[in-house]
Design an enzyme around this catalytic site. Structure first.
Site, PDB file in Angstrom:
ATOM      1  N   LYS A 120      92.234 -18.340-133.735  1.00 19.56           N
ATOM      2  CA  LYS A 120      92.539 -18.109-135.156  1.00 19.56           C
ATOM      3  C   LYS A 120      92.791 -16.640-135.433  1.00 19.56           C
ATOM      4  O   LYS A 120      93.594 -16.296-136.299  1.00 19.56           O
ATOM      5  CB  LYS A 120      91.422 -18.647-136.057  1.00 19.56           C
ATOM      6  CG  LYS A 120      91.434 -20.163-136.150  1.00 19.56           C
ATOM      7  CD  LYS A 120      90.938 -20.655-137.495  1.00 19.56           C
ATOM      8  CE  LYS A 120      91.105 -22.160-137.618  1.00 19.56           C
ATOM      9  NZ  LYS A 120      90.516 -22.720-138.824  1.00 19.56           N
ATOM     10  N   LYS A 202      97.210 -28.890-129.184  1.00 21.35           N
ATOM     11  CA  LYS A 202      96.498 -29.874-130.016  1.00 21.35           C
ATOM     12  C   LYS A 202      97.337 -30.257-131.248  1.00 21.35           C
ATOM     13  O   LYS A 202      97.997 -29.394-131.822  1.00 21.35           O
ATOM     14  CB  LYS A 202      95.187 -29.206-130.464  1.00 21.35           C
ATOM     15  CG  LYS A 202      94.188 -30.115-131.107  1.00 21.35           C
ATOM     16  CD  LYS A 202      92.964 -29.336-131.581  1.00 21.35           C
ATOM     17  CE  LYS A 202      93.237 -28.566-132.852  1.00 21.35           C
ATOM     18  NZ  LYS A 202      92.047 -28.045-133.527  1.00 21.35           N
ATOM     19  N   LYS A 205      97.496 -29.938-138.379  1.00 22.18           N
ATOM     20  CA  LYS A 205      98.246 -30.001-139.650  1.00 22.18           C
ATOM     21  C   LYS A 205      99.012 -28.716-139.918  1.00 22.18           C
ATOM     22  O   LYS A 205      99.942 -28.695-140.711  1.00 22.18           O
ATOM     23  CB  LYS A 205      97.323 -30.374-140.807  1.00 22.18           C
ATOM     24  CG  LYS A 205      96.037 -29.586-140.884  1.00 22.18           C
ATOM     25  CD  LYS A 205      94.985 -30.340-141.714  1.00 22.18           C
ATOM     26  CE  LYS A 205      93.581 -29.975-141.264  1.00 22.18           C
ATOM     27  NZ  LYS A 205      92.561 -30.924-141.560  1.00 22.18           N
TER      28      LYS A 205
HETATM   29  P1  TYM Z   1      88.439 -29.826-138.580  1.00 19.52           P
HETATM   30  O1  TYM Z   1      88.491 -29.951-140.062  1.00 19.52           O
HETATM   31  O2  TYM Z   1      89.407 -28.913-137.914  1.00 19.52           O
HETATM   32  O3  TYM Z   1      88.621 -31.248-137.919  1.00 19.52           O
HETATM   33  C1  TYM Z   1      87.839 -32.361-138.343  1.00 19.52           C
HETATM   34  C2  TYM Z   1      87.520 -33.234-137.139  1.00 19.52           C
HETATM   35  O4  TYM Z   1      88.732 -33.658-136.519  1.00 19.52           O
HETATM   36  C3  TYM Z   1      88.710 -33.341-135.133  1.00 19.52           C
HETATM   37  N1  TYM Z   1      90.084 -33.028-134.706  1.00 19.52           N
HETATM   38  C4  TYM Z   1      90.710 -33.636-133.687  1.00 19.52           C
HETATM   39  N2  TYM Z   1      90.317 -34.602-132.860  1.00 19.52           N
HETATM   40  C5  TYM Z   1      91.206 -35.018-131.926  1.00 19.52           C
HETATM   41  N3  TYM Z   1      92.461 -34.511-131.809  1.00 19.52           N
HETATM   42  C6  TYM Z   1      92.891 -33.535-132.625  1.00 19.52           C
HETATM   43  N4  TYM Z   1      94.132 -33.067-132.506  1.00 19.52           N
HETATM   44  C7  TYM Z   1      92.004 -33.052-133.624  1.00 19.52           C
HETATM   45  N5  TYM Z   1      92.111 -32.116-134.609  1.00 19.52           N
HETATM   46  C8  TYM Z   1      90.916 -32.105-135.239  1.00 19.52           C
HETATM   47  C9  TYM Z   1      87.780 -32.144-135.013  1.00 19.52           C
HETATM   48  O5  TYM Z   1      87.226 -32.051-133.716  1.00 19.52           O
HETATM   49  C10 TYM Z   1      86.733 -32.470-136.059  1.00 19.52           C
HETATM   50  O6  TYM Z   1      85.737 -33.312-135.538  1.00 19.52           O
HETATM   51  N6  TYM Z   1      84.434 -26.894-138.045  1.00 19.52           N
HETATM   52  C11 TYM Z   1      84.895 -28.255-138.237  1.00 19.52           C
HETATM   53  C12 TYM Z   1      84.374 -28.866-139.523  1.00 19.52           C
HETATM   54  C13 TYM Z   1      82.902 -28.788-139.653  1.00 19.52           C
HETATM   55  C14 TYM Z   1      81.943 -29.565-138.949  1.00 19.52           C
HETATM   56  C15 TYM Z   1      80.674 -29.133-139.434  1.00 19.52           C
HETATM   57  C16 TYM Z   1      82.061 -30.576-137.996  1.00 19.52           C
HETATM   58  C17 TYM Z   1      82.219 -27.942-140.486  1.00 19.52           C
HETATM   59  N7  TYM Z   1      80.866 -28.161-140.371  1.00 19.52           N
HETATM   60  C18 TYM Z   1      79.482 -29.708-138.934  1.00 19.52           C
HETATM   61  C19 TYM Z   1      80.863 -31.134-137.503  1.00 19.52           C
HETATM   62  C20 TYM Z   1      79.615 -30.709-137.971  1.00 19.52           C
HETATM   63  C21 TYM Z   1      86.406 -28.251-138.287  1.00 19.52           C
HETATM   64  O7  TYM Z   1      87.039 -27.269-138.588  1.00 19.52           O
HETATM   65  O8  TYM Z   1      86.967 -29.483-138.101  1.00 19.52           O
END
Ligand code: TYM
Length: 336
Positions: A120, A202, A205
């Site tokens: 990032k 990956k 969005k």
């Molecule tokens: P975020 O918002 O980027 O993504 C949400 C969830 O989707 C999964 N994910 C994917 N899985 C498979 N293939 C992909 N291309 C893909 N893109 C995203 C992510 O692994 C995630 O599980 N930091 C986290 C949000 C968060 C969180 C937490 C998660 C904040 N606090 C506490 C678990 C526990 C995040 O940015 O996910």
């Protein structure tokens, strides 16, 4: 969910409302959230991690709409707030408080090694703010506040969960058993859904190529078009093999939505070309996403219902998390 004092394991997870939910988010995480909630085996708590989104600059009006849209999408995927809270992180001040405390038990070196921080900061070189750097301690606090046993996420979050465990163990080694040590829960297929246009990256969005990413709000024709244009190789043989990133990705998606094994898929598409396979994957994804999109279109118009859902979830989440927060403050030496 009545309380967390019974014997059930606790599940916590969250998603950032930083745009429309993708097929990657769904297959990597949210599908498991729903399964774990429906199984009745766990006490689940889910959140919209809106505090996390401001590490990158947001436009206020767009951010407000993104939060509503993401909330409606998760309800549409099947999360039921009658069974477990689905709350908004910024509505619960315990998260910011816990993040500050945990920052003081997290090492600079540990945060510097986070691959998401490195990615990032390369992408947003003009705004490498302290929040981007300390983001993993906010995430650790999210999980530890609820004494979670399991955290369903995609594989890109594995490193953050490992850090959460390290922080919790460090804290416990000073103050006694304050935090439960959580484990990541990562699906066999769908843990890392790749871009349809560049299958070594990956699915995200924020991809500039609209054909790279399938959104939960895409209509059926758009989904099919994206799969038909997916980048593959020149071998024209549907099989899972090192180096066939495009086909491997399509096979993982297909397996994740149909439940078919790779062997079965290879057998079913023996002698058939990639064209047929891409259409089959497109159809399978349409079958999975169409009912979600229809429910989403209903929920997103119903602001009153959405507000009711998050208000009661916020209250419950506050109550549960305050117990841990109070304990942490007392252990450290703060007075009431
Ligand atoms: P975020 O918002 O980027 O993504 C949400 C969830 O989707 C999964 N994910 C994917 N899985 C498979 N293939 C992909 N291309 C893909 N893109 C995203 C992510 O692994 C995630 O599980 N930091 C986290 C949000 C968060 C969180 C937490 C998660 C904040 N606090 C506490 C678990 C526990 C995040 O940015 O996910």
């Amino acid at each position: 969910m009545e309380n967390t004092n019974d014997k059930k394991q606790i599940v916590f997870s969250a998603i950032q409302p930083s745009g429309t939910i993708t097929l990657g988010n769904y297959l990597g995480a949210v599908k498991n959230w729903v399964k774990m909630q429906q199984s009745g085996e766990f006490d689940c708590i889910y959140a919209l991690a809106d505090l996390h989104t401001i590490t990158v600059r947001q436009t206020p009006s767009v951010m407000r709409q993104n939060i509503i849209n993401a909330y409606a999408s998760i309800l549409a995927c099947g999360i039921d707030v009658e069974k477990s809270p689905f709350f908004i992180q910024s509505h619960n001040p315990n998260h910011a408080q816990m993040a500050w405390v945990l920052n003081c038990y997290t090492q600079f070196g540990e945060l510097s090694r986070m691959t998401q921080f490195k990615d990032k900061s390369a992408k947003h070189a003009d705004n490498i703010n302290a929040g981007l750097f300390t983001y993993p301690s906010l995430m650790a606090g999210d999980i530890l506040l609820y004494q979670a046993d399991k955290v369903p996420v995609g594989s890109d979050q594995k490193q953050h969960i490992e850090l959460t465990r390290d922080i919790a163990q460090r804290f416990n080694s000073i103050y006694g058993e304050v935090f439960k040590i959580p484990e990541g829960f990562i699906p066999k297929d769908g843990a890392r859904v790749m871009s349809l246009q560049n299958p070594t990256a990956k699915m995200s969005k924020s991809d500039e190529n609209v054909n790279a990413c399938v959104l939960l709000t895409d209509d059926n024709d758009t989904i099919m078009r994206k799969f038909k244009r997916a980048i593959t190789d020149s071998e024209a043989h549907v099989c899972y093999k090192e180096g066939k990133d495009g086909i491997n990705n399509l096979m993982s998606i297909y397996s994740s939505v149909t439940g078919l094994s790779f062997e079965q898929i290879e057998h079913d598409f023996e002698g058939k070309g990639y064209g047929d396979f891409k259409v089959a994957v497109g159809e399978a994804v349409i079958n999975e996403l169409e009912p979600i999109r229809k429910r989403y279109e209903q929920f997103v118009k119903d602001k009153k219902y959405i507000t009711e859902c998050y208000t009661k979830s916020d209250e419950l989440a506050f109550k549960i998390s305050r117990r841990t927060m109070d304990k942490v403050m007392k252990k450290i030496g703060f007075i009431k």
